[in-house]
Design a protein around this motif. Sequence first.
Motif, PDB file in Angstrom:
ATOM      1  N   GLY A  78       0.819  -1.092  -0.085  1.00  0.00           N
ATOM      2  CA  GLY A  78      -0.101   0.007   0.196  1.00  0.00           C
ATOM      3  C   GLY A  78       0.928   1.222   0.021  1.00  0.00           C
ATOM      4  N   ALA A  79       0.080   2.399   0.186  1.00  0.00           N
ATOM      5  CA  ALA A  79       0.798   3.771   0.413  1.00  0.00           C
ATOM      6  C   ALA A  79       2.101   3.900   1.069  1.00  0.00           C
ATOM      7  N   SER A  80       2.159   3.169   2.270  1.00  0.00           N
ATOM      8  CA  SER A  80       3.333   3.225   3.120  1.00  0.00           C
ATOM      9  C   SER A  80       4.553   2.614   2.450  1.00  0.00           C
ATOM     10  N   ALA A  81       4.362   1.817   1.613  1.00  0.00           N
ATOM     11  CA  ALA A  81       5.480   1.173   0.751  1.00  0.00           C
ATOM     12  C   ALA A  81       6.008   2.101  -0.206  1.00  0.00           C
ATOM     13  N   LEU A  82       5.377   3.134  -0.850  1.00  0.00           N
ATOM     14  CA  LEU A  82       6.167   4.087  -1.545  1.00  0.00           C
ATOM     15  C   LEU A  82       7.498   4.940  -0.717  1.00  0.00           C
ATOM     16  N   VAL A  83       7.508   5.018   0.420  1.00  0.00           N
ATOM     17  CA  VAL A  83       8.484   5.750   1.306  1.00  0.00           C
ATOM     18  C   VAL A  83       9.178   4.887   2.220  1.00  0.00           C
ATOM     19  N   ARG A  84       8.815   3.600   2.326  1.00  0.00           N
ATOM     20  CA  ARG A  84       9.491   2.820   3.239  1.00  0.00           C
ATOM     21  C   ARG A  84       9.345   1.240   2.684  1.00  0.00           C
ATOM     22  N   SER A  85      10.603   0.747   2.670  1.00  0.00           N
ATOM     23  CA  SER A  85      10.692  -0.579   2.207  1.00  0.00           C
ATOM     24  C   SER A  85       9.866  -1.467   2.791  1.00  0.00           C
ATOM     25  N   SER A  86       9.380  -2.581   1.972  1.00  0.00           N
ATOM     26  CA  SER A  86       8.226  -3.388   2.414  1.00  0.00           C
ATOM     27  C   SER A  86       8.587  -4.626   1.914  1.00  0.00           C
ATOM     28  N   GLU A  87       9.655  -5.190   1.310  1.00  0.00           N
ATOM     29  CA  GLU A  87       9.884  -6.146   0.469  1.00  0.00           C
ATOM     30  C   GLU A  87       9.376  -7.607   0.690  1.00  0.00           C
ATOM     31  N   ALA A  88       9.259  -7.647   2.198  1.00  0.00           N
ATOM     32  CA  ALA A  88       8.625  -9.130   2.264  1.00  0.00           C
ATOM     33  C   ALA A  88       7.457  -9.164   1.874  1.00  0.00           C
ATOM     34  N   LEU A  89       6.380  -8.180   1.780  1.00  0.00           N
ATOM     35  CA  LEU A  89       5.129  -8.292   1.209  1.00  0.00           C
ATOM     36  C   LEU A  89       5.010  -8.585  -0.265  1.00  0.00           C
ATOM     37  N   GLU A  90       6.066  -8.684  -0.960  1.00  0.00           N
ATOM     38  CA  GLU A  90       6.095  -9.230  -2.218  1.00  0.00           C
ATOM     39  C   GLU A  90       5.984 -10.666  -2.328  1.00  0.00           C
ATOM     40  N   ASP A  91       6.050 -11.462  -1.685  1.00  0.00           N
ATOM     41  CA  ASP A  91       6.172 -12.784  -1.474  1.00  0.00           C
ATOM     42  C   ASP A  91       4.734 -13.489  -1.314  1.00  0.00           C
ATOM     43  N   ARG A  92       3.719 -12.446  -1.263  1.00  0.00           N
ATOM     44  CA  ARG A  92       2.196 -12.887  -1.000  1.00  0.00           C
ATOM     45  C   ARG A  92       1.456 -12.891  -2.027  1.00  0.00           C
ATOM     46  N   ALA A  93       1.309 -14.205  -2.957  1.00  0.00           N
ATOM     47  CA  ALA A  93       0.537 -13.884  -4.018  1.00  0.00           C
ATOM     48  C   ALA A  93      -0.841 -13.814  -3.930  1.00  0.00           C
ATOM     49  N   GLU A  94      -1.264 -14.200  -2.540  1.00  0.00           N
ATOM     50  CA  GLU A  94      -2.641 -14.010  -2.334  1.00  0.00           C
ATOM     51  C   GLU A  94      -3.154 -12.605  -1.894  1.00  0.00           C
ATOM     52  N   ASP A  95      -2.234 -11.860  -1.844  1.00  0.00           N
ATOM     53  CA  ASP A  95      -2.352 -10.370  -1.452  1.00  0.00           C
ATOM     54  C   ASP A  95      -2.481  -9.749  -2.803  1.00  0.00           C
ATOM     55  N   GLY A  96      -1.811 -10.143  -3.867  1.00  0.00           N
ATOM     56  CA  GLY A  96      -1.903  -9.441  -5.485  1.00  0.00           C
ATOM     57  C   GLY A  96      -3.358  -9.787  -5.879  1.00  0.00           C
ATOM     58  N   ALA A  97      -3.776 -10.985  -5.342  1.00  0.00           N
ATOM     59  CA  ALA A  97      -5.107 -11.770  -5.989  1.00  0.00           C
ATOM     60  C   ALA A  97      -6.309 -10.453  -5.260  1.00  0.00           C
ATOM     61  N   GLU A  98      -5.900 -10.388  -4.059  1.00  0.00           N
ATOM     62  CA  GLU A  98      -6.805  -9.660  -3.068  1.00  0.00           C
ATOM     63  C   GLU A  98      -7.026  -8.162  -3.715  1.00  0.00           C
ATOM     64  N   ALA A  99      -5.753  -7.621  -4.130  1.00  0.00           N
ATOM     65  CA  ALA A  99      -5.805  -6.592  -4.661  1.00  0.00           C
ATOM     66  C   ALA A  99      -6.844  -6.142  -5.888  1.00  0.00           C
ATOM     67  N   ILE A 100      -6.539  -7.247  -6.927  1.00  0.00           N
ATOM     68  CA  ILE A 100      -7.472  -7.264  -7.839  1.00  0.00           C
ATOM     69  C   ILE A 100      -8.759  -7.087  -7.563  1.00  0.00           C
ATOM     70  N   ALA A 101      -9.419  -8.016  -6.611  1.00  0.00           N
ATOM     71  CA  ALA A 101     -10.843  -8.156  -6.146  1.00  0.00           C
ATOM     72  C   ALA A 101     -11.270  -6.613  -5.503  1.00  0.00           C
ATOM     73  N   HIS A 102     -10.110  -6.279  -4.904  1.00  0.00           N
ATOM     74  CA  HIS A 102     -10.600  -4.964  -4.181  1.00  0.00           C
ATOM     75  C   HIS A 102     -10.898  -3.863  -4.925  1.00  0.00           C
ATOM     76  N   HIS A 103     -10.026  -3.758  -6.235  1.00  0.00           N
ATOM     77  CA  HIS A 103     -10.268  -2.847  -7.260  1.00  0.00           C
ATOM     78  C   HIS A 103     -11.383  -3.052  -8.222  1.00  0.00           C
ATOM     79  N   HIS A 104     -12.161  -4.190  -7.890  1.00  0.00           N
ATOM     80  CA  HIS A 104     -13.092  -4.633  -8.736  1.00  0.00           C
ATOM     81  C   HIS A 104     -12.802  -4.783 -10.116  1.00  0.00           C
ATOM     82  N   ILE A 105     -11.420  -5.203 -10.590  1.00  0.00           N
ATOM     83  CA  ILE A 105     -11.273  -5.461 -11.893  1.00  0.00           C
ATOM     84  C   ILE A 105     -12.415  -6.160 -12.797  1.00  0.00           C
ATOM     85  N   THR A 106     -12.292  -5.895 -13.814  1.00  0.00           N
ATOM     86  CA  THR A 106     -13.376  -6.517 -14.782  1.00  0.00           C
ATOM     87  C   THR A 106     -12.671  -6.701 -16.262  1.00  0.00           C
ATOM     88  N   SER A 107     -13.588  -7.320 -17.135  1.00  0.00           N
ATOM     89  CA  SER A 107     -13.069  -7.524 -18.448  1.00  0.00           C
ATOM     90  C   SER A 107     -12.828  -6.393 -19.282  1.00  0.00           C
TER      91      SER A 107
END
Length: 308
Positions: free
Chosen positions: A106-135
Amino acid sequence: MKDGNGRGHLLTEQVNPNSQNLDQMTALEIVDLFNQEDAQTIAAIRAAREPLAEAIDRTAEALRHGGRLFYVGAGTSGRLGVLDAAECPPTFCTPPELVQGIIAGGASALVRSSEALEDRAEDGAEAIAHHHITSRDVVVGITAGGTTPYVHGSLHAAQQRGATTILIACVPINQVTLETVDIDIRLLVGPEVLAGSTRLKAGTATKLALNILSTGVMVKLGKVYGNRMVDVSVTNTKLYDRALRILQDLTDLDSEQAATLLEQSDRQVKLALFMHWTGLDAAASRQCLTEHQGNLRQAIQAAISPIR
């Protein structure tokens, strides 16, 4: 040699033979080395010209029909996507939701390293659902090494929702393959001066690619006339001065006349130009531009002949 994560074979992780004595170089030698290595970013863009062009066309078509463009990444890749998205509203007067950046953490990662969070594929999928991505939407996954689980998870989720998916990576396809993406853009810049530091050449090439993608899309959407940003958002003194220069450069108006026209058009450069060239009032001009999806050249061709 592979590292503990089995990624040592990746092009982005290899050791650059030109910089093996980096710690013994003078400052001038370091500058010259970087300059020499950075030339590879231009070659990488050239080699990826066809998929980049396809990405422009498909994204423009999606946005023309109500879709949105999303950049997804972690670390430097995520920050570059957020940066490109943030620059679209002032440059092209687009609504903030049209082009969006999604970064792991999220926004805090813009100014502070949060590299460990990149290892969570489920978070990426959740972000897509959160933004209501469609076709109707386009999702661009950005990962220099091509292996970031957060990006993989987001692209897979976006593909399941029928969105157009694009990958930008800096490793060859034979090292990391994503069969589900619609467009695969590989920016092969070679090993970094500082081994594994993909904020360097990989980051530069990625920024170049995003510049081309977003600007090309906005050109196709009619937000540019010639090479002028006629949809510029006049929100400060610098942009007001730029708007005046555009009006003066493209018309026979002096500074005072251009300022008057800009105010009459509610500080909308495209509308001001249309009003000047057609003689129509603001309301009629807006209607004509709307009928032509904001494309100034097409609207003028429909209103007068020949086009100025």
